[in-house]
Design an enzyme around this catalytic site. Structure first.
Site, PDB file in Angstrom:
ATOM      1  N   PHE A 122     -12.708   5.660  -0.908  1.00  0.00           N
ATOM      2  CA  PHE A 122     -11.798   5.143  -1.939  1.00  0.00           C
ATOM      3  C   PHE A 122     -11.828   3.625  -1.837  1.00  0.00           C
ATOM      4  O   PHE A 122     -11.311   3.058  -0.859  1.00  0.00           O
ATOM      5  CB  PHE A 122     -10.408   5.710  -1.635  1.00  0.00           C
ATOM      6  CG  PHE A 122      -9.309   5.291  -2.571  1.00  0.00           C
ATOM      7  CD1 PHE A 122      -9.176   5.883  -3.816  1.00  0.00           C
ATOM      8  CD2 PHE A 122      -8.364   4.340  -2.188  1.00  0.00           C
ATOM      9  CE1 PHE A 122      -8.136   5.524  -4.675  1.00  0.00           C
ATOM     10  CE2 PHE A 122      -7.327   3.978  -3.036  1.00  0.00           C
ATOM     11  CZ  PHE A 122      -7.215   4.581  -4.280  1.00  0.00           C
ATOM     12  N   PRO A 127     -11.456  -8.435  -0.094  1.00  0.00           N
ATOM     13  CA  PRO A 127     -11.115  -9.536   0.806  1.00  0.00           C
ATOM     14  C   PRO A 127      -9.864 -10.295   0.357  1.00  0.00           C
ATOM     15  O   PRO A 127      -9.061 -10.712   1.183  1.00  0.00           O
ATOM     16  CB  PRO A 127     -12.360 -10.424   0.767  1.00  0.00           C
ATOM     17  CG  PRO A 127     -13.473  -9.483   0.440  1.00  0.00           C
ATOM     18  CD  PRO A 127     -12.886  -8.429  -0.459  1.00  0.00           C
ATOM     19  N   SER A 131      -2.633  -5.878  -0.496  1.00  0.00           N
ATOM     20  CA  SER A 131      -1.358  -5.376  -1.020  1.00  0.00           C
ATOM     21  C   SER A 131      -1.257  -5.551  -2.531  1.00  0.00           C
ATOM     22  O   SER A 131      -0.759  -4.687  -3.247  1.00  0.00           O
ATOM     23  CB  SER A 131      -0.193  -6.098  -0.338  1.00  0.00           C
ATOM     24  OG  SER A 131      -0.032  -5.615   0.975  1.00  0.00           O
ATOM     25  N   ILE A 156     -12.916  -0.120   3.953  1.00  0.00           N
ATOM     26  CA  ILE A 156     -13.120   1.149   3.235  1.00  0.00           C
ATOM     27  C   ILE A 156     -13.442   2.271   4.215  1.00  0.00           C
ATOM     28  O   ILE A 156     -14.507   2.270   4.851  1.00  0.00           O
ATOM     29  CB  ILE A 156     -14.239   1.002   2.172  1.00  0.00           C
ATOM     30  CG1 ILE A 156     -13.953  -0.206   1.257  1.00  0.00           C
ATOM     31  CG2 ILE A 156     -14.381   2.294   1.381  1.00  0.00           C
ATOM     32  CD1 ILE A 156     -12.596  -0.187   0.564  1.00  0.00           C
ATOM     33  N   GLU A 362      -3.004   2.430   3.193  1.00  0.00           N
ATOM     34  CA  GLU A 362      -2.438   3.116   2.010  1.00  0.00           C
ATOM     35  C   GLU A 362      -1.090   2.506   1.598  1.00  0.00           C
ATOM     36  O   GLU A 362      -0.196   3.196   1.112  1.00  0.00           O
ATOM     37  CB  GLU A 362      -2.378   4.630   2.220  1.00  0.00           C
ATOM     38  CG  GLU A 362      -3.790   5.205   2.376  1.00  0.00           C
ATOM     39  CD  GLU A 362      -4.008   6.593   1.856  1.00  0.00           C
ATOM     40  OE1 GLU A 362      -3.147   7.109   1.132  1.00  0.00           O
ATOM     41  OE2 GLU A 362      -5.085   7.150   2.153  1.00  0.00           O
TER      42      GLU A 362
HETATM   43  N1  CAA Z   1       1.404   6.182 -10.789  1.00  0.00           N
HETATM   44  C1  CAA Z   1       0.958   5.907 -12.033  1.00  0.00           C
HETATM   45  N2  CAA Z   1       0.993   4.659 -12.570  1.00  0.00           N
HETATM   46  C2  CAA Z   1       1.525   3.678 -11.814  1.00  0.00           C
HETATM   47  C3  CAA Z   1       2.016   3.897 -10.527  1.00  0.00           C
HETATM   48  C4  CAA Z   1       1.964   5.216 -10.012  1.00  0.00           C
HETATM   49  N3  CAA Z   1       2.406   5.495  -8.787  1.00  0.00           N
HETATM   50  N4  CAA Z   1       2.450   2.729 -10.005  1.00  0.00           N
HETATM   51  C5  CAA Z   1       2.268   1.802 -10.957  1.00  0.00           C
HETATM   52  N5  CAA Z   1       1.699   2.386 -12.045  1.00  0.00           N
HETATM   53  C6  CAA Z   1       1.380   1.741 -13.317  1.00  0.00           C
HETATM   54  C7  CAA Z   1       2.648   1.131 -13.904  1.00  0.00           C
HETATM   55  O1  CAA Z   1       3.352   2.073 -14.669  1.00  0.00           O
HETATM   56  C8  CAA Z   1       2.125   0.017 -14.721  1.00  0.00           C
HETATM   57  O2  CAA Z   1       1.629   0.551 -15.925  1.00  0.00           O
HETATM   58  P1  CAA Z   1       1.883  -0.227 -17.357  1.00  0.00           P
HETATM   59  O3  CAA Z   1       1.141  -1.504 -17.268  1.00  0.00           O
HETATM   60  O4  CAA Z   1       1.326   0.721 -18.344  1.00  0.00           O
HETATM   61  O5  CAA Z   1       3.352  -0.419 -17.447  1.00  0.00           O
HETATM   62  C9  CAA Z   1       0.926  -0.465 -13.926  1.00  0.00           C
HETATM   63  O6  CAA Z   1       0.527   0.639 -13.087  1.00  0.00           O
HETATM   64  C10 CAA Z   1       1.216  -1.653 -13.056  1.00  0.00           C
HETATM   65  O7  CAA Z   1       2.286  -1.334 -12.211  1.00  0.00           O
HETATM   66  P2  CAA Z   1       3.069  -2.436 -11.411  1.00  0.00           P
HETATM   67  O8  CAA Z   1       3.537  -3.485 -12.366  1.00  0.00           O
HETATM   68  O9  CAA Z   1       4.084  -1.770 -10.553  1.00  0.00           O
HETATM   69  O10 CAA Z   1       1.884  -3.048 -10.509  1.00  0.00           O
HETATM   70  P3  CAA Z   1       1.876  -4.227  -9.477  1.00  0.00           P
HETATM   71  O11 CAA Z   1       0.673  -5.041  -9.677  1.00  0.00           O
HETATM   72  O12 CAA Z   1       3.212  -4.910  -9.440  1.00  0.00           O
HETATM   73  O13 CAA Z   1       1.615  -3.484  -8.034  1.00  0.00           O
HETATM   74  C11 CAA Z   1       1.979  -2.216  -6.093  1.00  0.00           C
HETATM   75  C12 CAA Z   1       2.213  -2.410  -7.593  1.00  0.00           C
HETATM   76  C13 CAA Z   1       2.869  -1.023  -5.772  1.00  0.00           C
HETATM   77  C14 CAA Z   1       2.380  -3.369  -5.229  1.00  0.00           C
HETATM   78  C15 CAA Z   1       0.480  -1.868  -5.844  1.00  0.00           C
HETATM   79  O14 CAA Z   1      -0.323  -2.996  -5.997  1.00  0.00           O
HETATM   80  C16 CAA Z   1       0.245  -1.255  -4.478  1.00  0.00           C
HETATM   81  O15 CAA Z   1       0.500  -0.066  -4.280  1.00  0.00           O
HETATM   82  N6  CAA Z   1      -0.262  -2.052  -3.514  1.00  0.00           N
HETATM   83  C17 CAA Z   1      -0.704  -1.517  -2.240  1.00  0.00           C
HETATM   84  C18 CAA Z   1      -2.146  -1.173  -2.302  1.00  0.00           C
HETATM   85  C19 CAA Z   1      -2.519  -0.073  -1.361  1.00  0.00           C
HETATM   86  O16 CAA Z   1      -1.743   0.829  -1.078  1.00  0.00           O
HETATM   87  N7  CAA Z   1      -3.741  -0.110  -0.899  1.00  0.00           N
HETATM   88  C20 CAA Z   1      -4.230   0.937  -0.057  1.00  0.00           C
HETATM   89  C21 CAA Z   1      -5.719   0.861   0.027  1.00  0.00           C
HETATM   90  S1  CAA Z   1      -6.454   2.428   0.223  1.00  0.00           S
HETATM   91  C22 CAA Z   1      -6.384   2.810   1.846  1.00  0.00           C
HETATM   92  O17 CAA Z   1      -5.795   2.180   2.676  1.00  0.00           O
HETATM   93  C23 CAA Z   1      -7.066   4.104   2.085  1.00  0.00           C
HETATM   94  C24 CAA Z   1      -7.725   4.257   3.362  1.00  0.00           C
HETATM   95  O18 CAA Z   1      -8.860   3.899   3.521  1.00  0.00           O
HETATM   96  C25 CAA Z   1      -7.014   4.972   4.438  1.00  0.00           C
END
Ligand code: CAA
Length: 380
Positions: A122, A127, A131, A156, A362
């Site tokens: 995923f 870089p 968040s 990743i 995540e």
């Molecule tokens: N489900 C569906 N849609 C969603 C959603 C959800 N849970 N959360 C947000 N959206 C949609 C919103 O409805 C919005 O849509 P519209 O433009 O149509 O209104 C759009 O997405 C943007 O939403 P936000 O304004 O809330 O977005 P944001 O830029 O403010 O960011 C955030 C939100 C929660 C901070 C997000 O950036 C985030 O989760 N950051 C953390 C990233 C993360 O978890 N990374 C993990 C990497 S993967 C990993 O670690 C896996 C591994 O290898 C183990």
């Protein structure tokens, strides 16, 4: 609200428990020495545990989200390195099942679920976009029937071994999160390369790498979901993924608890005052209390997802509570078990190292709190 596992959920949890006992536990030390657990993946693939929620047509178990967290907790109690690999593979399979075309499902699902692919990965983080995921810089430009991908991904999981990678890329720089599209890339695509292997504190048997895309040509048929739907795909994946990481942490936390009890009981046999002193008993009780409370939140989030309800806030609550409870449990285990735990090869030392990143990947604990607070402000 009904968290009691049904017969089908329990069957999947039992499969995972047996697989943990027969495959993951015997290889846990070797995996922790940095050896990617191929044999575990093959065994779990045969059992369908790489596609817990996937249709049996593709070799999956057609399980619920509740079954998923039960299974992940069982596996993680034995080997968290294997479990993170399995969790990300399940997450990618779920997104292909949810957003994919029939052709994409036929192309990838059976291979992902059987373990033929080893893993799915995923690719969201970059870089300069961890968040703040929507600020990612990887771009995909249209060229005829194809897309051309350029950019770099970081941290990743399984990026070097995965048979398919879910890549989020900007297709319209002016549309913010609505300008992001998801693609399914495959190893061997010209211009795709694996970079640095992270040298980590824990989860040593899982692979974490950087990826580079240099003019990688991807057919439009490999676009997952609609143009501009990539951020929604990623966030939908993470809503489920965060329940899985919560369950993974709880599995490790309970292992720390059981191991500490075992060590203290053995110690009490030698020196009654040490093993049964109230300090030790109260702290064991606190570990159990926090783990059980957090586990209820994980089950609630999974149950809500099973009902098809919005559960972004509840997934964030589950992840932050579970990962913090599990970190507390592993930290306390280290203190109580003392020299028995500080031995580098001990089970407590392994979970103590492995559990730490659960508060970071995540979505960090801070991001989960942001999601919770924003949901509250929005009246959700
Ligand atoms: N489900 C569906 N849609 C969603 C959603 C959800 N849970 N959360 C947000 N959206 C949609 C919103 O409805 C919005 O849509 P519209 O433009 O149509 O209104 C759009 O997405 C943007 O939403 P936000 O304004 O809330 O977005 P944001 O830029 O403010 O960011 C955030 C939100 C929660 C901070 C997000 O950036 C985030 O989760 N950051 C953390 C990233 C993360 O978890 N990374 C993990 C990497 S993967 C990993 O670690 C896996 C591994 O290898 C183990």
């Amino acid at each position: 609200m009904q968290f009691e596992p049904g017969a089908a959920d329990q069957h999947i949890a039992d499969l995972a428990r047996a697989a943990a006992r027969d495959h993951l536990t015997p290889r846990a030390a070797r995996t922790d020495a940095g050896i990617f657990p191929r044999e575990n993946i093959a065994a779990l693939g045969q059992l369908g545990l790489l596609g817990i929620k996937i249709d049996p047509t593709f070799g999956g178990l057609d399980g619920s989200n509740l079954a998923y967290v039960l299974a992940i907790r069982e596996l993680a109690g034995a080997c968290a390195s294997t479990t993170v690999t399995v969790a990300v593979t399940n997450m990618v399979a779920d997104m292909i099942a949810r957003f994919g075309t029939d052709e994409q499902k036929q192309r990838h699902l059976a291979k992902l679920v059987s373990g033929e692919y080893l893993a799915g990965s995923f690719a969201l983080s970059e870089p300069s976009a961890g968040s703040d995921a929507a600020s990612l810089q990887t771009r995909a430009e249209r060229r005829g029937d194809d897309w051309v991908l350029n950019g770099n991904k970081l941290w990743i999981t399984s990026g070097d071994v995965a048979g398919v990678t879910l890549v989020m890329a900007k297709t319209d720089a002016n549309k913010g999160s609505r300008g992001i599209t998801a693609f399914l890339t495959e190893p061997g695509m010209p211009g795709f390369s694996v970079g640095r292997h992270e040298d980590k504190l824990g989860l040593l048997g899982s692979s974490t790498v950087s990826l580079a895309f240099e003019d990688v040509v991807v057919p439009d048929s490999a676009r997952l979901g609609a143009l501009g739907q990539g951020f929604e795909v990623a966030m939908t994946a993470l809503d489920g993924g965060r329940c899985g990481i919560g369950a993974q942490a709880i599995g490790m936390g309970y292992t720390a608890l059981r191991e500490t009890s075992r060590i203290l009981t053995a110690r009490a046999a030698r020196d009654k005052a040490l093993g049964t002193e109230q300090n030790a008993l109260f702290r064991l009780a606190d570990m159990a209390l926090r783990l059980d409370a957090a586990w209820l939140l994980v089950q609630r989030a999974a149950w809500l997802r099973d009902q098809g309800k919005k559960m972004t806030k509840e997934a964030a609550m589950a992840k932050v509570a579970a990962t913090e409870a599990a970190n507390f449990a592993c930290q306390t285990a280290m203190q109580l078990a003392g020299p028995d735990a500080f031995d580098a090869g001990s089970t407590i030392a392994r979970v103590w190292r492995d559990v730490r990143v659960s508060r970071i990947y995540e979505g960090t604990s801070e991001i989960q709190r942001l999601v919770i607070a924003r949901s509250l402000a929005a009246g959700l």
